[in-house]
Design a protein around this motif. Structure first.
Motif, PDB file in Angstrom:
ATOM      1  N   UNK B 335       0.776  -1.180  -0.115  1.00  9.84           N
ATOM      2  CA  UNK B 335       0.074   0.001  -0.172  1.00  9.84           C
ATOM      3  C   UNK B 335       0.999   1.212  -0.040  1.00  9.84           C
ATOM      4  N   UNK B 336       1.228   1.954  -1.271  1.00  9.02           N
ATOM      5  CA  UNK B 336       1.822   3.099  -1.188  1.00  9.02           C
ATOM      6  C   UNK B 336       1.133   4.335  -0.313  1.00  9.02           C
ATOM      7  N   UNK B 337      -0.005   4.385  -0.387  1.00 14.47           N
ATOM      8  CA  UNK B 337      -0.970   5.232   0.537  1.00 14.47           C
ATOM      9  C   UNK B 337      -2.216   4.672   0.992  1.00 14.47           C
ATOM     10  N   UNK B 338      -2.788   5.137   2.012  1.00 16.15           N
ATOM     11  CA  UNK B 338      -4.182   4.693   2.278  1.00 16.15           C
ATOM     12  C   UNK B 338      -5.271   5.034   0.926  1.00 16.15           C
ATOM     13  N   UNK B 339      -5.817   3.754   0.761  1.00 14.61           N
ATOM     14  CA  UNK B 339      -6.911   3.818  -0.257  1.00 14.61           C
ATOM     15  C   UNK B 339      -6.266   3.319  -1.636  1.00 14.61           C
ATOM     16  N   UNK B 340      -5.007   2.877  -1.881  1.00 13.07           N
ATOM     17  CA  UNK B 340      -4.494   2.386  -2.857  1.00 13.07           C
ATOM     18  C   UNK B 340      -3.452   0.973  -2.741  1.00 13.07           C
ATOM     19  N   UNK B 341      -3.029   0.568  -3.785  1.00 12.08           N
ATOM     20  CA  UNK B 341      -2.220  -0.701  -3.590  1.00 12.08           C
ATOM     21  C   UNK B 341      -1.419  -0.792  -4.697  1.00 12.08           C
ATOM     22  N   UNK B 342      -0.460  -1.601  -4.643  1.00 11.47           N
ATOM     23  CA  UNK B 342       0.503  -1.920  -5.929  1.00 11.47           C
ATOM     24  C   UNK B 342       0.903  -3.421  -5.635  1.00 11.47           C
TER      25      UNK B 342
END
Lengths: 361, 361
Positions: B335-342
């Motif tokens: 999770x690079x930031x809350x609400x996203x993924x990679x």
């Protein structure tokens, strides 16, 4: 001959290619499958074709592992499936790996079920070596194991990534197995394609002599007919795929009522076709000529059209456990004319009994 | 709340409805399913909810049969699946009949696998009674049994016809089970929806007090997030569905390395989230604040964020048997930031070890 089976993201090809066994690796490489393969087969089939198949895979850059399963229907048990899963784990297979089913219909059913359920589905390739498997079992994604109470009771739909049919494998089949496969071929003609049926009527001599060109044309034609049905109904959602069940409602019941020991599957289907043809005439759906042409072709390719001592009550009982039953009703596929079919749900038991009585010599 | 899961011919709804258990029969009637049903459950769940569910089905005109299976993970064996198939045959079930899984995730996994493979797939309805099953296991069609070498190794994708979530069942869950379910809820916020994550941060008090309105909103919200992923990737064909695996690569490995005896699934996922959050920071993908917010919320809902005596070698070993491995490579969802993924494939073992070391208190 390359026959596409168009199923969106699950599309695949049926490749009918004399000598194709030695090309398996090339075909897999073209598909871009993962590096690991496992060839599932029985000892007799492996002795005949195992080396050429494994060599072909290795030459194309695949790692090859193998697992042997019992020959024939004995393979289709939960224990054998569990042994396959163990072997898959042991070999470090994942979803990108490919299971190759090399053999007859039972190998394909069992290996396909193991592949369908390992990690919820991995790549699967069918390399059928019997006519029965080439024109029927290997196409369409039906996989299964048996239950003490009913054949193929437990299974999954899992489309293969490729079906590779080498028609030359038909040449070395024992006579009874070869003829057994012809029952499904005749079935395809009856319900799906009058021109193909007529080709069969004209070609019985070269077909029975297993002339390579005839084998390729007839086997390939049957694959094409089955593929056309699968494309339109991949998971038996509509009545269309029921067409392929022609001769099978009674055929399966004849097998079940005799504990699968008396007839081969194809022989039972041949008898099922005869009984269901007469059933269609009895309920006013088909004329006498349609019935006679079916019987005549079955007899011409050496399949049984009569049988002694059929226990009608046991057979009727077995029809009621048909997987195609819908809330208690059994759909009968009947042929009003060569090249067409109709599904009938309200067939009376008395009419089925009368149709079975026709089988008495 | 009615959440559609749009999957073409396999579309279905997730119904989130306080008191919904008593409406099950009505929902099934609306779907036009066949007349026979079988409710699969364990003895404790049946004692609590069995009567209301069976009554609801009978009142709506369905024939009801029942089969009891062991509680928890013990249900997920081939033997128990075979017992279910036996019971299905005994009850005369066919493809139009409906299996109702009443209970936690294990009941759903096992009953779903039995339904997926009986006659190659019959109707299946999920009635999850734990938070974990309501927001995760019951949605998306994953079914499975365990293999001695790996959990969920054998299974099938089989979408349910309906998921009926009664959030009031969460009120009577033992404290540890309730909190365990919250790990998947937090996970959905982290990788899929920052606003939902913020709602969780604000709502920890009423959530832990199991206030009915909060339960319905949070559980329903989580179902909606999972449904949005399933719609776009029903069978884990793309990286999208991997998002749901956040915290699970290490979480599953922690469970496997401790023989599933030390933590509940949710607790292991909580630790997995912490480790994978730190892994993202270590490889320069996420900032410190993103990591801290995750830890803070997990701790606030009573989930573990630290653990003594983690055997890093055993955990690393277990990650290599992940079903999501692609030809040997293990995809990590980060999770690079809350609400996203990679999804990252080339994570070094040393970085995973360092992330695991963070778990030491």
């Amino acid at each position: 001959m390359q026959i596409p089976v168009r199923l969106g993201p699950r599309s695949y090809s049926i490749v009918v290619e004399p000598g194709g066994l030695a090309k398996l690796g090339d075909h897999l490489r073209t598909l871009g499958l993962g590096s690991r393969t496992m060839v599932v087969s029985d000892a007799a089939i492996r002795a005949r074709y195992g080396v050429v198949v494994a060599e072909s895979l290795r030459t194309a850059g695949f790692a090859v592992t193998e697992v042997d399963i019992p020959a024939g229907e004995d393979a289709k048990t939960l224990d054998v499936a569990a042994r396959c899963w163990d072997a898959f784990v042991e070999a470090g297979l994942d979803r990108t790996s490919t299971i190759v089913a090399l053999g007859g219909g039972a190998v394909g059913d069992l290996a396909g079920f193991a592949a369908a359920t390992y990690m919820r589905g991995m790549n699967f390739v069918q390399v059928p070596t019997t006519v029965l498997a080439q024109v029927d079992a290997s196409i369409g994604g039906k996989t299964a194991i048996d239950h003490p109470r009913a054949k193929n009771l437990v299974g999954a739909f899992h489309q293969p990534r490729l079906v590779l049919v080498d028609p030359l494998t038909a040449i070395t089949l024992p006579e009874r197995d070869f003829r057994s496969g012809l029952a499904e071929i005749v079935k395809h003609g009856i319900v799906l394609d009058a021109a193909y049926f007529e080709d069969l009527e004209r070609s019985t001599a070269p077909l029975l002599a297993r002339e390579p060109g005839t084998l390729e044309r007839i086997i390939g034609g049957s694959c094409r007919l089955k593929a056309s049905v699968i494309e339109r109904d991949p998971e038996e959602q509509s009545e269309l795929r029921f067409a392929l069940n022609y001769g099978h409602t009674i055929g399966h019941a004849l097998e079940a009522a005799t504990a699968y020991g008396r007839w081969t599957h194809g022989e039972a289907v041949s008898l099922g076709i005869v009984a269901e043809a007469h059933l269609a005439r009895r309920i006013g759906l088909a004329g006498g000529d349609t019935v006679e042409r079916q019987e005549r072709l079955l007899a011409a390719v050496g399949l049984p059209t009569r049988a002694t001592d059929v226990d009608a009550t046991a057979v009727l009982d077995a029809t009621r456990r048909d997987k195609k039953a819908r809330d208690g009703k059994i759909p009968f596929v009947l042929a009003p004319a060569i090249g067409s079919f109709r599904v009938v749900y309200d067939v009376r038991s008395d009419d089925v009994r009368a149709a079975l009585a026709v089988l008495a010599p």
